[in-house]
Design a protein around this motif. Structure first.
Motif, PDB file in Angstrom:
ATOM      1  N   THR A  44      -0.288 -11.510   8.401  1.00  0.00           N
ATOM      2  CA  THR A  44      -0.562 -12.815   7.802  1.00  0.00           C
ATOM      3  C   THR A  44      -2.029 -13.192   7.964  1.00  0.00           C
ATOM      4  OG1 THR A  44       1.698 -13.490   8.296  1.00  0.00           O
ATOM      5  CG2 THR A  44       0.137 -15.228   7.759  1.00  0.00           C
ATOM      6  N   LYS A  45      -2.578 -12.974   9.155  1.00  0.00           N
ATOM      7  CA  LYS A  45      -3.999 -13.268   9.380  1.00  0.00           C
ATOM      8  C   LYS A  45      -4.894 -12.375   8.523  1.00  0.00           C
ATOM      9  CE  LYS A  45      -3.500 -15.047  14.046  1.00  0.00           C
ATOM     10  NZ  LYS A  45      -3.680 -14.806  15.472  1.00  0.00           N
ATOM     11  N   ALA A  46      -4.541 -11.113   8.416  1.00  0.00           N
ATOM     12  CA  ALA A  46      -5.342 -10.189   7.608  1.00  0.00           C
ATOM     13  C   ALA A  46      -5.272 -10.568   6.133  1.00  0.00           C
ATOM     14  CB  ALA A  46      -4.866  -8.760   7.813  1.00  0.00           C
ATOM     15  N   ALA A  47      -4.101 -10.979   5.655  1.00  0.00           N
ATOM     16  CA  ALA A  47      -3.967 -11.386   4.257  1.00  0.00           C
ATOM     17  C   ALA A  47      -4.737 -12.681   3.997  1.00  0.00           C
ATOM     18  CB  ALA A  47      -2.497 -11.564   3.896  1.00  0.00           C
ATOM     19  N   ALA A  48      -4.765 -13.595   4.979  1.00  0.00           N
ATOM     20  CA  ALA A  48      -5.506 -14.843   4.822  1.00  0.00           C
ATOM     21  C   ALA A  48      -7.015 -14.586   4.746  1.00  0.00           C
ATOM     22  CB  ALA A  48      -5.186 -15.790   5.973  1.00  0.00           C
ATOM     23  N   GLU A  49      -7.472 -13.517   5.391  1.00  0.00           N
ATOM     24  CA  GLU A  49      -8.892 -13.165   5.350  1.00  0.00           C
ATOM     25  C   GLU A  49      -9.234 -12.371   4.090  1.00  0.00           C
ATOM     26  OE1 GLU A  49      -9.620 -11.084   8.965  1.00  0.00           O
ATOM     27  OE2 GLU A  49      -9.353 -12.864  10.209  1.00  0.00           O
ATOM     28  N   GLY A  50      -8.254 -12.064   3.273  1.00  0.00           N
ATOM     29  CA  GLY A  50      -8.493 -11.365   2.016  1.00  0.00           C
ATOM     30  C   GLY A  50      -8.520  -9.860   2.128  1.00  0.00           C
ATOM     31  N   MET A  51      -8.019  -9.293   3.220  1.00  0.00           N
ATOM     32  CA  MET A  51      -7.997  -7.837   3.387  1.00  0.00           C
ATOM     33  C   MET A  51      -6.904  -7.216   2.519  1.00  0.00           C
ATOM     34  SD  MET A  51      -8.464  -7.477   7.517  1.00  0.00           S
ATOM     35  CE  MET A  51      -8.179  -5.743   7.456  1.00  0.00           C
ATOM     36  N   GLN A  52      -7.166  -6.023   2.045  1.00  0.00           N
ATOM     37  CA  GLN A  52      -6.157  -5.259   1.323  1.00  0.00           C
ATOM     38  C   GLN A  52      -5.236  -4.601   2.356  1.00  0.00           C
ATOM     39  OE1 GLN A  52      -5.559  -5.035  -1.867  1.00  0.00           O
ATOM     40  NE2 GLN A  52      -7.289  -6.304  -2.490  1.00  0.00           N
ATOM     41  N   LEU A  53      -3.939  -4.724   2.157  1.00  0.00           N
ATOM     42  CA  LEU A  53      -2.972  -4.200   3.123  1.00  0.00           C
ATOM     43  C   LEU A  53      -2.027  -3.211   2.450  1.00  0.00           C
ATOM     44  CD1 LEU A  53      -2.144  -7.560   4.888  1.00  0.00           C
ATOM     45  CD2 LEU A  53      -3.549  -5.725   5.781  1.00  0.00           C
ATOM     46  N   PRO A  54      -2.482  -1.989   2.232  1.00  0.00           N
ATOM     47  CA  PRO A  54      -1.577  -0.993   1.659  1.00  0.00           C
ATOM     48  C   PRO A  54      -0.609  -0.482   2.725  1.00  0.00           C
ATOM     49  CG  PRO A  54      -3.689   0.003   2.121  1.00  0.00           C
ATOM     50  CD  PRO A  54      -3.811  -1.466   2.462  1.00  0.00           C
ATOM     51  N   GLY A  55       0.547  -0.102   2.292  1.00  0.00           N
ATOM     52  CA  GLY A  55       1.511   0.487   3.225  1.00  0.00           C
ATOM     53  C   GLY A  55       2.063  -0.489   4.240  1.00  0.00           C
ATOM     54  N   LEU A  56       2.559  -1.639   3.772  1.00  0.00           N
ATOM     55  CA  LEU A  56       3.087  -2.630   4.709  1.00  0.00           C
ATOM     56  C   LEU A  56       4.337  -2.133   5.435  1.00  0.00           C
ATOM     57  CD1 LEU A  56       2.653  -6.095   2.972  1.00  0.00           C
ATOM     58  CD2 LEU A  56       1.492  -5.201   4.983  1.00  0.00           C
ATOM     59  N   THR A  57       5.073  -1.232   4.825  1.00  0.00           N
ATOM     60  CA  THR A  57       6.258  -0.690   5.498  1.00  0.00           C
ATOM     61  C   THR A  57       5.865   0.013   6.788  1.00  0.00           C
ATOM     62  OG1 THR A  57       7.279  -0.357   3.347  1.00  0.00           O
ATOM     63  CG2 THR A  57       8.292   0.744   5.199  1.00  0.00           C
ATOM     64  N   SER A  58       4.822   0.831   6.718  1.00  0.00           N
ATOM     65  CA  SER A  58       4.388   1.522   7.940  1.00  0.00           C
ATOM     66  C   SER A  58       3.757   0.543   8.923  1.00  0.00           C
ATOM     67  CB  SER A  58       3.424   2.656   7.615  1.00  0.00           C
ATOM     68  OG  SER A  58       2.250   2.153   7.037  1.00  0.00           O
ATOM     69  N   TRP A  59       3.149  -0.536   8.427  1.00  0.00           N
ATOM     70  CA  TRP A  59       2.604  -1.550   9.342  1.00  0.00           C
ATOM     71  C   TRP A  59       3.725  -2.215  10.116  1.00  0.00           C
ATOM     72  CZ3 TRP A  59      -1.957  -4.319  10.552  1.00  0.00           C
ATOM     73  CH2 TRP A  59      -3.126  -3.724  10.075  1.00  0.00           C
ATOM     74  N   PHE A  60       4.772  -2.622   9.425  1.00  0.00           N
ATOM     75  CA  PHE A  60       5.835  -3.371  10.086  1.00  0.00           C
ATOM     76  C   PHE A  60       6.749  -2.491  10.930  1.00  0.00           C
ATOM     77  CE2 PHE A  60       4.849  -6.824   7.198  1.00  0.00           C
ATOM     78  CZ  PHE A  60       5.047  -7.925   8.030  1.00  0.00           C
ATOM     79  N   PHE A  61       6.973  -1.282  10.509  1.00  0.00           N
ATOM     80  CA  PHE A  61       7.956  -0.470  11.208  1.00  0.00           C
ATOM     81  C   PHE A  61       7.368   0.715  11.950  1.00  0.00           C
ATOM     82  CE2 PHE A  61      10.169  -2.592   7.737  1.00  0.00           C
ATOM     83  CZ  PHE A  61      11.108  -3.281   8.478  1.00  0.00           C
ATOM     84  N   GLY A  62       6.188   1.162  11.572  1.00  0.00           N
ATOM     85  CA  GLY A  62       5.595   2.322  12.219  1.00  0.00           C
ATOM     86  C   GLY A  62       4.533   1.985  13.236  1.00  0.00           C
ATOM     87  N   ARG A  63       3.732   0.945  12.949  1.00  0.00           N
ATOM     88  CA  ARG A  63       2.644   0.625  13.878  1.00  0.00           C
ATOM     89  C   ARG A  63       2.256  -0.840  13.730  1.00  0.00           C
ATOM     90  NH1 ARG A  63      -2.090   0.720  10.619  1.00  0.00           N
ATOM     91  NH2 ARG A  63      -1.641   1.742   8.673  1.00  0.00           N
ATOM     92  N   ASP A  64       1.695  -1.400  14.786  1.00  0.00           N
ATOM     93  CA  ASP A  64       1.110  -2.731  14.724  1.00  0.00           C
ATOM     94  C   ASP A  64      -0.271  -2.660  15.340  1.00  0.00           C
ATOM     95  OD1 ASP A  64       1.467  -2.680  17.455  1.00  0.00           O
ATOM     96  OD2 ASP A  64       2.940  -4.259  17.529  1.00  0.00           O
TER      97      ASP A  64
END
Length: 194
Positions: A44-64
């Motif tokens: 959420t913070k990264a999206a608010a800063e305007g960063m591109q977030l490809p691969g959200l599945t791996s972000w949420f389930f594979g790594r933080d």
């Protein structure tokens, strides 16, 4: 096969009558929820800063942010939980003397071991069901959800739990003291983690 089912059912009843199984289920659920919410905060913070977030599945389930996501947080502490769950599978029977009753009944040793192992697999599936709650949330909210990544991670987690169950069952069969079986399982898991 009927004897294996009855042994599995009795072992599951004994497992869920103890507070250890419930405590592990609650702690496991809280740890996975905290990891999922921490990842949600970072995204959420990264999206608010305007960063591109490809691969959200791996972000949420594979790594933080620490390199662990919701499913990885679940697998991170399994080596602590399974010795506590498996420490009394065989050693409790030996210490109570009920193993003599099992040996004198028309049940083979293989059926006893399989019944106890399958009871741990069923408990593992209960833990996986907790993780599926987060997967369902992710499926409903993440655009371009990567199903193959999730199924592979869940399969790996089930196989890891089955391995830990087998090792814990083996260590429980080596001694009549559940604490010694738990410590032996911890040592084996520590060596395997390195």
């Amino acid at each position: 096969m009927k004897q294996v089912y009855y042994i599995m059912k009795a072992e599951l009843q004994a497992l869920f009558y103890s507070p250890v199984a419930w405590l592990i289920l609650v702690v496991f659920s809280v740890q996975c929820a905290v990891a999922f919410c921490d990842t949600l905060d970072v995204v959420t913070k990264a999206a608010a800063e305007g960063m591109q977030l490809p691969g959200l599945t791996s972000w949420f389930f594979g790594r933080d942010i620490q390199g662990q996501g919701g499913l990885m947080a679940g697998i991170r502490y399994l080596y602590i939980y399974f010795p506590l769950l498996t420490m009394g599978l065989i050693s409790r029977e030996v210490a109570n003397g009920s193993i003599k009753l099992l040996d004198s009944s028309p049940v083979s040793s293989g059926q006893i071991v399989m019944g106890k192992f399958f009871s741990m697999i069923v408990y593992s599936l209960v833990l996986i069901f907790v993780l599926l709650v987060f997967v369902v949330i992710g499926m409903g909210t993440i655009e371009n959800f990567n199903y193959s990544l999730i199924w592979v991670m869940l399969l790996g987690m089930i196989l890891t739990m089955a391995t830990y169950s087998a090792i814990g069952l083996f260590m429980s069969s080596l001694t009549r003291y559940p604490v010694v079986a738990a410590i032996g399982s911890f040592v084996v898991f520590f060596v395997l983690e390195r």
